[in-house]
Scaffold this active site. Structure first.
Site, PDB file in Angstrom:
ATOM      1  N   SER A   1       0.833  -1.201   0.000  1.00 39.25           N
ATOM      2  CA  SER A   1       0.000   0.000   0.000  1.00 39.25           C
ATOM      3  C   SER A   1       0.876   1.262   0.000  1.00 39.25           C
ATOM      4  O   SER A   1       1.630   1.477  -0.943  1.00 39.25           O
ATOM      5  CB  SER A   1      -0.983  -0.067   1.172  1.00 39.25           C
ATOM      6  OG  SER A   1      -1.992   0.879   1.042  1.00 39.25           O
TER       7      SER A   1
ATOM      8  N   ASP B   1     -10.313  -3.936  -5.379  1.00 37.87           N
ATOM      9  CA  ASP B   1      -9.673  -3.031  -4.428  1.00 37.87           C
ATOM     10  C   ASP B   1     -10.344  -1.662  -4.538  1.00 37.87           C
ATOM     11  O   ASP B   1     -10.276  -1.017  -5.585  1.00 37.87           O
ATOM     12  CB  ASP B   1      -8.171  -2.942  -4.771  1.00 37.87           C
ATOM     13  CG  ASP B   1      -7.370  -2.193  -3.720  1.00 37.87           C
ATOM     14  OD1 ASP B   1      -7.950  -1.310  -3.058  1.00 37.87           O
ATOM     15  OD2 ASP B   1      -6.176  -2.488  -3.584  1.00 37.87           O
TER      16      ASP B   1
ATOM     17  N   HIS C   1      -8.267  -4.627  -0.868  1.00 40.21           N
ATOM     18  CA  HIS C   1      -6.965  -4.001  -0.629  1.00 40.21           C
ATOM     19  C   HIS C   1      -6.052  -4.851   0.273  1.00 40.21           C
ATOM     20  O   HIS C   1      -4.859  -4.592   0.352  1.00 40.21           O
ATOM     21  CB  HIS C   1      -7.181  -2.614  -0.019  1.00 40.21           C
ATOM     22  CG  HIS C   1      -5.978  -1.720  -0.147  1.00 40.21           C
ATOM     23  ND1 HIS C   1      -5.466  -1.306  -1.351  1.00 40.21           N
ATOM     24  CD2 HIS C   1      -5.172  -1.172   0.807  1.00 40.21           C
ATOM     25  CE1 HIS C   1      -4.405  -0.534  -1.152  1.00 40.21           C
ATOM     26  NE2 HIS C   1      -4.206  -0.438   0.152  1.00 40.21           N
TER      27      HIS C   1
END
Ligand code: MLT
Length: 217
Positions: A115, A165, A196
């Site tokens: 991320s 996501d 995610h």
């Protein structure tokens, strides 16, 4: 492995360093956590991804509320590009300094980012590619468009992404893969059918890919 050797040399970053056992692996995984993580968040993941690699895990220096990050953002998915550039160089300099302090091979560093950590890893590939041998980018976005495309000739890069996501649409993942490929990188793209978070099949694909890539060097 001697955990006591998780030495805290002052390199200007809170971090963990866990050396590889002697004669085991020439690789060091640079672990880059997501928003709200810290230098401990990805140690287990790194250990299982490439057992016997050294682990270098810094904590992002930017705080969003109480959550560490690697660079500032103006809103979700909207980055402060000047800050990102500056922090990317700072991180790259830290990796170089750590390779001297801990005596690991600076030419065999693989970024493993999730991320926000994947975004600064991608930014490092675009702005300071010389510090990375390759990368595992889990749920990255296009962090910035460089003024000039770097040469990533044949650098191995794995991108893990979720088809659903909510933060990173599939087209954004493909845009990053295309950008890295146009710079010459050897990109493997893996989509899982979730959001995610990192799924088991995504982890397994990254692990298999890294094992193969690191043996082929
Ligand atoms: C970022 O800010 O880097 C991305 O939005 C991912 C995240 O929320 O960490």
């Amino acid at each position: 492995m001697n955990p006591a050797v998780e030495a805290k040399r002052d390199l200007g970053w809170a971090h963990q360093f866990i050396p590889a056992p002697p004669d085991k692996s020439p690789f060091t995984l640079l672990l880059l956590h997501g928003t709200g993580g810290n230098e401990d968040s990805l140690l287990d993941l790194g250990r299982s991804l490439l057992p016997n690699a050294a682990l270098l895990s810094p904590r992002g220096k930017v705080l969003e509320g109480s959550m560490p990050r690697f660079f500032r953002r103006l809103a979700e998915g909207v980055f402060d590009v000047d800050d990102l550039k500056q922090r990317t160089h700072e991180l790259a300099d830290f990796v170089s300094a750590a390779s001297v302090a801990y005596e690991f091979d600076a030419t065999k560093v693989v970024a493993v980012g999730y991320s926000n950590g994947a975004n600064i890893a991608a930014s490092t590939l675009l702005l300071r590619p010389e510090v990375l041998w390759g990368a595992v980018l889990l749920h990255p976005m296009v962090p910035l468009m460089p003024d000039e495309l770097p040469s990533l000739s044949s650098k191995p890069i794995f991108i893990g992404a979720g088809r659903f996501d909510p933060m990173v649409p599939v087209v954004e993942t493909e845009r990053l893969a295309d950008l890295l490929r146009s710079a010459g990188a050897d990109v493997t793209l893996f989509f899982q059918d979730n959001g995610h978070g990192i799924t088991q099949d995504e982890f397994a694909a990254a692990q298999k890919w890294l094992k193969k890539a690191s043996h082929a060097f």
